[in-house]
Design a protein around this motif. Structure first.
Motif, mmCIF file in Angstrom:
data_model
loop_
_atom_site.group_PDB
_atom_site.id
_atom_site.type_symbol
_atom_site.label_atom_id
_atom_site.label_comp_id
_atom_site.label_asym_id
_atom_site.label_seq_id
_atom_site.Cartn_x
_atom_site.Cartn_y
_atom_site.Cartn_z
ATOM 1 N N GLN A 182 -8.470 -14.775 -4.032
ATOM 2 C CA GLN A 182 -7.916 -14.639 -5.385
ATOM 3 C C GLN A 182 -7.796 -16.004 -6.040
ATOM 4 O OE1 GLN A 182 -4.238 -12.464 -5.014
ATOM 5 N NE2 GLN A 182 -5.251 -10.770 -3.961
ATOM 6 N N ILE A 201 0.869 -1.166 0.000
ATOM 7 C CA ILE A 201 0.000 0.000 0.000
ATOM 8 C C ILE A 201 0.910 1.220 0.000
ATOM 9 C CG2 ILE A 201 -0.280 -0.030 2.531
ATOM 10 C CD1 ILE A 201 -3.200 0.975 1.975
ATOM 11 N N ILE A 261 -2.959 -19.579 -11.342
ATOM 12 C CA ILE A 261 -2.196 -18.362 -11.069
ATOM 13 C C ILE A 261 -0.698 -18.643 -11.016
ATOM 14 C CG2 ILE A 261 -1.670 -16.635 -9.322
ATOM 15 C CD1 ILE A 261 -4.512 -16.373 -8.705
ATOM 16 N N THR A 262 0.066 -17.814 -11.669
ATOM 17 C CA THR A 262 1.515 -17.914 -11.566
ATOM 18 C C THR A 262 2.095 -16.695 -10.865
ATOM 19 O OG1 THR A 262 1.766 -16.852 -13.720
ATOM 20 C CG2 THR A 262 1.727 -19.245 -13.684
ATOM 21 N N ASP A 263 1.357 -15.630 -10.869
ATOM 22 C CA ASP A 263 1.867 -14.400 -10.263
ATOM 23 C C ASP A 263 0.694 -13.478 -9.987
ATOM 24 O OD1 ASP A 263 3.710 -12.675 -9.242
ATOM 25 O OD2 ASP A 263 4.311 -11.867 -11.191
ATOM 26 N N ARG A 264 0.912 -12.556 -9.093
ATOM 27 C CA ARG A 264 -0.161 -11.595 -8.796
ATOM 28 C C ARG A 264 0.455 -10.318 -8.277
ATOM 29 N NH1 ARG A 264 -3.257 -15.228 -5.167
ATOM 30 N NH2 ARG A 264 -1.636 -16.788 -4.952
ATOM 31 N N THR A 265 -0.183 -9.219 -8.532
ATOM 32 C CA THR A 265 0.255 -7.963 -7.947
ATOM 33 C C THR A 265 -0.970 -7.198 -7.490
ATOM 34 O OG1 THR A 265 0.153 -6.715 -10.009
ATOM 35 C CG2 THR A 265 2.232 -7.796 -9.508
ATOM 36 N N LEU A 266 -0.965 -6.841 -6.233
ATOM 37 C CA LEU A 266 -1.997 -5.978 -5.679
ATOM 38 C C LEU A 266 -1.317 -4.742 -5.123
ATOM 39 C CD1 LEU A 266 -4.784 -5.214 -4.551
ATOM 40 C CD2 LEU A 266 -4.262 -6.603 -2.550
ATOM 41 N N TYR A 267 -1.663 -3.613 -5.669
ATOM 42 C CA TYR A 267 -1.160 -2.363 -5.125
ATOM 43 C C TYR A 267 -2.344 -1.519 -4.695
ATOM 44 C CZ TYR A 267 3.062 -3.675 -7.720
ATOM 45 O OH TYR A 267 4.150 -4.346 -8.218
ATOM 46 N N LEU A 268 -2.346 -1.116 -3.458
ATOM 47 C CA LEU A 268 -3.335 -0.152 -2.991
ATOM 48 C C LEU A 268 -2.650 1.209 -2.933
ATOM 49 C CD1 LEU A 268 -4.945 -2.197 -0.060
ATOM 50 C CD2 LEU A 268 -5.674 -2.046 -2.451
ATOM 51 N N LEU A 323 -7.155 -12.589 1.456
ATOM 52 C CA LEU A 323 -7.070 -12.057 0.095
ATOM 53 C C LEU A 323 -6.540 -13.105 -0.876
ATOM 54 C CD1 LEU A 323 -5.686 -8.406 0.382
ATOM 55 C CD2 LEU A 323 -7.973 -9.148 -0.284
ATOM 56 N N PHE A 333 2.013 -5.777 3.467
ATOM 57 C CA PHE A 333 1.149 -6.627 4.269
ATOM 58 C C PHE A 333 0.946 -7.979 3.605
ATOM 59 C CE2 PHE A 333 -2.568 -6.277 1.567
ATOM 60 C CZ PHE A 333 -2.400 -5.044 0.938
#
Lengths: 141, 141
Positions: B112, B92, B123-130, B108, B103
């Motif tokens: 996902q 974040i 899924i091979t990868d993920r990006t969550l940006y807040l 989550l 975090f």
DNA sequence: GTTTTTGCAAACCTTTTGCATTGGT
DNA sequence: ACCAATGCAAAAGGTTTGCAAAAAC
């Protein structure tokens, strides 16, 4: 007057050929289609429209500012655009064939809000991209 | 032999001055510190090390390939890097002061995974940006 | 001594900008 | 006619690459 022209006016943008054409391209796209500036530029060329790449960038940026389109930064260095729809949504991208599926999940959103609150943040924006392999119908390029 | 040298060897990389120095910089960083190639280049300059910017890029790319660092594409066009730790985590980012908090949230992740499954993806990868505003202690730049 | 790595400069790619010209109203 | 929008070409910003020199082993 056509529908897209109204959209443009509503956004405070004059109705010009490049803007109309670009809007039409975005409008015609199906869900999950995302275009780079270059993509749109090439499509315009194919249509025989004499629009400069710089104009494509300018128009897309204006559309974004007006809330007409959303810009996404998928992996790979360049931005892609799609017509903004009512609902925010997230993306899952097939790393092999490039297919994009979109989804909306309130459970995710709520949990994100909780986390932000715990960390003392007020969320203004969020991006969630899942990358993976689509297990069926993957047209591996 | 020092610890970082072992890490480099383990990754199949020869122990050279630029690699060691860059590894040390990343190692010394606190949680939530993320460096661009330029950042690291400037730090090296301040340390009096004669390392070229191109080398910084090359080393970071090698580190990424070796799994030693993760690369993130925050908004703003350039990549930032951090030493890869055991656990994947999300970010974040304060849009005003640039502060980054990290975090980990299993709820989550699980959700996902469920969504991906429903959509037929592995899924091979993920990006969550807040992105948001840190409500306390925001050193607004 | 051989192979890998480095530094430098030049190339690259996407995006932005300056400016004279064109186009919308 | 006026001001906004466009096209072109040049610049900008981040990143990559070619190559001769230097450093690992």
């Amino acid at each position: 007057m056509s529908l897209e022209n109204q959209e443009l006016r509503k956004a405070g943008l004059k109705v010009t050929l490049p803007r109309v054409k670009i809007y039409q391209i975005l409008e015609k796209a199906g869900e999950g289609d995302h275009f780079s500036a270059e993509d749109i530029y090439k499509l315009l060329m194919e249509l025989g429209e004499d629009v400069g790449l710089a104009t494509v960038y300018r128009v897309l940026t204006q559309f974004e500012a007006a809330g007409l389109v959303s810009r996404h930064h998928f992996e790979g260095g360049h931005s892609v655009f799609e017509l903004a729809r009512d609902e925010d949504h997230d993306h899952i991208v097939c790393v092999k064939c490039g297919k994009v599926r979109e989804f909306v999940d309130n459970q995710l959103i709520q949990r994100q809000n909780e986390i932000a609150k715990e960390l003392g943040f007020t969320i203004t924006d969020r991006t969630l991209y899942l990358y993976g392999l689509c297990t069926e119908g993957c047209e591996k390029k």
